[in-house]
Design a protein around this motif. Sequence first.
Motif, PDB file in Angstrom:
ATOM      1  N   PRO A  13       0.766  -1.281  -0.097  1.00  0.00           N
ATOM      2  CA  PRO A  13       0.024   0.042  -0.242  1.00  0.00           C
ATOM      3  C   PRO A  13       1.001   1.366  -0.125  1.00  0.00           C
ATOM      4  CG  PRO A  13      -0.200  -1.074   2.196  1.00  0.00           C
ATOM      5  CD  PRO A  13       0.679  -1.804   1.047  1.00  0.00           C
ATOM      6  N   VAL A  14       0.450   2.375  -0.531  1.00  0.00           N
ATOM      7  CA  VAL A  14       1.009   3.627  -0.661  1.00  0.00           C
ATOM      8  C   VAL A  14       1.080   4.238   0.720  1.00  0.00           C
ATOM      9  CG1 VAL A  14       1.107   5.793  -1.586  1.00  0.00           C
ATOM     10  CG2 VAL A  14       0.479   3.695  -2.899  1.00  0.00           C
ATOM     11  N   SER A  15       2.205   4.590   0.983  1.00  0.00           N
ATOM     12  CA  SER A  15       2.325   5.351   2.476  1.00  0.00           C
ATOM     13  C   SER A  15       2.022   6.835   2.271  1.00  0.00           C
ATOM     14  CB  SER A  15       3.804   5.241   2.925  1.00  0.00           C
ATOM     15  OG  SER A  15       4.125   5.823   4.163  1.00  0.00           O
ATOM     16  N   LYS A  16       1.534   7.769   2.663  1.00  0.00           N
ATOM     17  CA  LYS A  16       1.284   9.000   2.691  1.00  0.00           C
ATOM     18  C   LYS A  16       1.541   9.635   4.069  1.00  0.00           C
ATOM     19  CE  LYS A  16      -2.067   8.089  -0.989  1.00  0.00           C
ATOM     20  NZ  LYS A  16      -3.317   8.675  -1.466  1.00  0.00           N
ATOM     21  N   GLN A  17       2.540   9.427   4.653  1.00  0.00           N
ATOM     22  CA  GLN A  17       2.699   9.926   6.060  1.00  0.00           C
ATOM     23  C   GLN A  17       3.374  11.397   6.037  1.00  0.00           C
ATOM     24  OE1 GLN A  17       4.895   6.554   7.917  1.00  0.00           O
ATOM     25  NE2 GLN A  17       2.788   5.688   8.471  1.00  0.00           N
ATOM     26  N   CYS A  18       4.015  11.472   4.786  1.00  0.00           N
ATOM     27  CA  CYS A  18       4.843  12.958   4.939  1.00  0.00           C
ATOM     28  C   CYS A  18       4.155  13.831   3.852  1.00  0.00           C
ATOM     29  CB  CYS A  18       6.306  12.590   4.532  1.00  0.00           C
ATOM     30  SG  CYS A  18       6.997  11.920   5.934  1.00  0.00           S
ATOM     31  N   SER A  19       3.883  14.946   4.247  1.00  0.00           N
ATOM     32  CA  SER A  19       3.614  16.182   3.416  1.00  0.00           C
ATOM     33  C   SER A  19       4.575  17.155   3.427  1.00  0.00           C
ATOM     34  CB  SER A  19       2.414  16.681   3.566  1.00  0.00           C
ATOM     35  OG  SER A  19       2.298  17.196   4.997  1.00  0.00           O
ATOM     36  N   TYR A  20       4.880  17.697   2.259  1.00  0.00           N
ATOM     37  CA  TYR A  20       5.951  18.880   2.272  1.00  0.00           C
ATOM     38  C   TYR A  20       5.881  20.058   1.555  1.00  0.00           C
ATOM     39  CZ  TYR A  20      10.579  20.582   1.567  1.00  0.00           C
ATOM     40  OH  TYR A  20      11.768  21.379   1.763  1.00  0.00           O
ATOM     41  N   THR A  21       6.192  21.023   1.704  1.00  0.00           N
ATOM     42  CA  THR A  21       5.960  22.323   0.639  1.00  0.00           C
ATOM     43  C   THR A  21       7.394  22.882   0.309  1.00  0.00           C
ATOM     44  OG1 THR A  21       3.859  23.204   1.865  1.00  0.00           O
ATOM     45  CG2 THR A  21       4.863  24.656   0.577  1.00  0.00           C
ATOM     46  N   SER A  22       7.681  22.991  -0.875  1.00  0.00           N
ATOM     47  CA  SER A  22       8.994  23.487  -1.197  1.00  0.00           C
ATOM     48  C   SER A  22       9.171  24.889  -1.100  1.00  0.00           C
ATOM     49  CB  SER A  22       9.367  22.775  -2.892  1.00  0.00           C
ATOM     50  OG  SER A  22       8.327  23.130  -3.635  1.00  0.00           O
ATOM     51  N   PRO A  23      10.019  25.272  -0.949  1.00  0.00           N
ATOM     52  CA  PRO A  23      10.113  26.960  -0.798  1.00  0.00           C
ATOM     53  C   PRO A  23       9.947  27.381  -2.354  1.00  0.00           C
ATOM     54  CG  PRO A  23      12.051  25.827   0.046  1.00  0.00           C
ATOM     55  CD  PRO A  23      11.112  24.662  -0.404  1.00  0.00           C
ATOM     56  N   ALA A  24       9.496  28.698  -2.266  1.00  0.00           N
ATOM     57  CA  ALA A  24       9.316  29.536  -3.588  1.00  0.00           C
ATOM     58  C   ALA A  24      10.466  29.680  -4.141  1.00  0.00           C
ATOM     59  CB  ALA A  24       8.472  30.615  -2.852  1.00  0.00           C
ATOM     60  N   SER A  25      11.583  30.094  -3.743  1.00  0.00           N
ATOM     61  CA  SER A  25      12.893  30.391  -4.163  1.00  0.00           C
ATOM     62  C   SER A  25      13.822  29.681  -3.773  1.00  0.00           C
ATOM     63  CB  SER A  25      12.873  32.015  -4.397  1.00  0.00           C
ATOM     64  OG  SER A  25      13.222  32.397  -2.901  1.00  0.00           O
ATOM     65  N   GLY A  26      15.099  29.503  -4.627  1.00  0.00           N
ATOM     66  CA  GLY A  26      16.240  28.894  -4.323  1.00  0.00           C
ATOM     67  C   GLY A  26      16.282  27.608  -3.979  1.00  0.00           C
ATOM     68  N   LYS A  72      16.059  23.674  -5.405  1.00  0.00           N
ATOM     69  CA  LYS A  72      16.670  22.833  -6.747  1.00  0.00           C
ATOM     70  C   LYS A  72      15.817  21.810  -7.386  1.00  0.00           C
ATOM     71  CE  LYS A  72      21.344  23.678  -5.015  1.00  0.00           C
ATOM     72  NZ  LYS A  72      21.881  24.714  -5.797  1.00  0.00           N
ATOM     73  N   GLY A  73      14.458  21.814  -6.926  1.00  0.00           N
ATOM     74  CA  GLY A  73      13.562  20.928  -7.624  1.00  0.00           C
ATOM     75  C   GLY A  73      13.754  19.411  -7.174  1.00  0.00           C
ATOM     76  N   LYS A  74      14.328  19.078  -6.286  1.00  0.00           N
ATOM     77  CA  LYS A  74      14.354  17.836  -5.818  1.00  0.00           C
ATOM     78  C   LYS A  74      14.204  17.574  -4.284  1.00  0.00           C
ATOM     79  CE  LYS A  74      17.373  16.415  -9.684  1.00  0.00           C
ATOM     80  NZ  LYS A  74      18.628  15.853 -10.086  1.00  0.00           N
ATOM     81  N   LEU A  75      13.797  16.458  -3.866  1.00  0.00           N
ATOM     82  CA  LEU A  75      13.491  16.117  -2.454  1.00  0.00           C
ATOM     83  C   LEU A  75      14.205  14.867  -2.380  1.00  0.00           C
ATOM     84  CD1 LEU A  75      12.111  17.078   0.423  1.00  0.00           C
ATOM     85  CD2 LEU A  75      10.208  15.592  -0.354  1.00  0.00           C
ATOM     86  N   LYS A  76      15.002  14.651  -1.321  1.00  0.00           N
ATOM     87  CA  LYS A  76      15.582  13.339  -1.160  1.00  0.00           C
ATOM     88  C   LYS A  76      14.869  12.619   0.068  1.00  0.00           C
ATOM     89  CE  LYS A  76      20.272  11.647   0.511  1.00  0.00           C
ATOM     90  NZ  LYS A  76      21.623  12.025   0.832  1.00  0.00           N
ATOM     91  N   VAL A  77      14.775  11.201  -0.543  1.00  0.00           N
ATOM     92  CA  VAL A  77      14.104  10.315   0.268  1.00  0.00           C
ATOM     93  C   VAL A  77      15.120   9.347   0.856  1.00  0.00           C
ATOM     94  CG1 VAL A  77      12.423   8.556   0.562  1.00  0.00           C
ATOM     95  CG2 VAL A  77      11.836  10.715  -0.832  1.00  0.00           C
ATOM     96  N   THR A  78      15.336   9.225   1.981  1.00  0.00           N
ATOM     97  CA  THR A  78      16.310   7.919   2.575  1.00  0.00           C
ATOM     98  C   THR A  78      15.705   7.194   3.348  1.00  0.00           C
ATOM     99  OG1 THR A  78      17.998   9.932   2.868  1.00  0.00           O
ATOM    100  CG2 THR A  78      18.293   7.720   4.141  1.00  0.00           C
ATOM    101  N   TRP A  79      16.162   5.626   3.214  1.00  0.00           N
ATOM    102  CA  TRP A  79      15.245   4.892   3.565  1.00  0.00           C
ATOM    103  C   TRP A  79      16.197   3.368   3.990  1.00  0.00           C
ATOM    104  CZ3 TRP A  79      15.569  -0.152   1.219  1.00  0.00           C
ATOM    105  CH2 TRP A  79      16.211  -0.200   0.112  1.00  0.00           C
ATOM    106  N   ASN A  80      15.621   2.675   4.743  1.00  0.00           N
ATOM    107  CA  ASN A  80      16.217   1.323   5.261  1.00  0.00           C
ATOM    108  C   ASN A  80      15.370   0.466   5.722  1.00  0.00           C
ATOM    109  OD1 ASN A  80      16.403   3.249   7.810  1.00  0.00           O
ATOM    110  ND2 ASN A  80      16.580   0.973   8.554  1.00  0.00           N
ATOM    111  N   VAL A  81      15.424  -1.146   5.577  1.00  0.00           N
ATOM    112  CA  VAL A  81      14.789  -1.964   6.229  1.00  0.00           C
ATOM    113  C   VAL A  81      14.782  -2.148   7.467  1.00  0.00           C
ATOM    114  CG1 VAL A  81      14.782  -3.177   4.058  1.00  0.00           C
ATOM    115  CG2 VAL A  81      16.311  -3.945   5.620  1.00  0.00           C
ATOM    116  N   GLN A  82      13.959  -2.921   8.236  1.00  0.00           N
ATOM    117  CA  GLN A  82      14.148  -3.144   9.717  1.00  0.00           C
ATOM    118  C   GLN A  82      15.357  -3.678   9.843  1.00  0.00           C
ATOM    119  OE1 GLN A  82      10.617  -5.793  10.299  1.00  0.00           O
ATOM    120  NE2 GLN A  82       9.622  -4.097  11.467  1.00  0.00           N
ATOM    121  N   SER A  83      16.079  -2.959  11.121  1.00  0.00           N
ATOM    122  CA  SER A  83      17.253  -3.423  11.352  1.00  0.00           C
ATOM    123  C   SER A  83      17.303  -4.931  11.872  1.00  0.00           C
ATOM    124  CB  SER A  83      17.888  -2.803  12.445  1.00  0.00           C
ATOM    125  OG  SER A  83      16.928  -2.478  13.587  1.00  0.00           O
ATOM    126  N   GLY A  84      18.246  -5.666  11.624  1.00  0.00           N
ATOM    127  CA  GLY A  84      18.531  -7.045  12.368  1.00  0.00           C
ATOM    128  C   GLY A  84      17.777  -8.012  11.571  1.00  0.00           C
TER     129      GLY A  84
END
Length: 147
Positions: free
Chosen positions: A58-71, A73-85
């Motif tokens: 299922p699609v996770s929609k837990q994060c919303s974000y507003t990009s700044p109006a100026s300055g 770069k047009g990209k948002l970094k997503v970092t992830w990892n599977v459950q540890s262990g």
Amino acid sequence: MSETKSTKRGRVVAAVTATLAMSALSAGFTATSASAAELNASSMCQGTASGALMKWGPVSKQCSYTSPASGWKGKLKVTWNVQSGTNQYACVEARMGKARNPDKWQSVGCGQSGSGTVKWPSNTASNVEVRVQARPNALLANVDYSI
């Protein structure tokens, strides 16, 4: 399916973190992404997603974000990892989930951890949508992600 206390607590932490990040951004500050090995409070938002063997979860929609109006770069970094262990292996995709015509899914990597960027035009408010697919060595994959 009922949520565990840990899941509920994680969602509360994600909501509080997102609210604080939004306040900081509107005040002109920037937030940094956490590493895949250690998702922490320095990220703007954290979420979870799961998937089954060779099937998108299922699609996770837990994060919303507003990009700044100026300055921006047009990209948002997503970092992830599977459950540890665990020996879980996942493929993760993300996109900007607009109400009308959501963007195409963009790969943010396969493995036990990773990061990638999602196209995100300036002055745009939307949910980050994340989905996960488990790969051959595990029937399920549970992923924690941050932006």
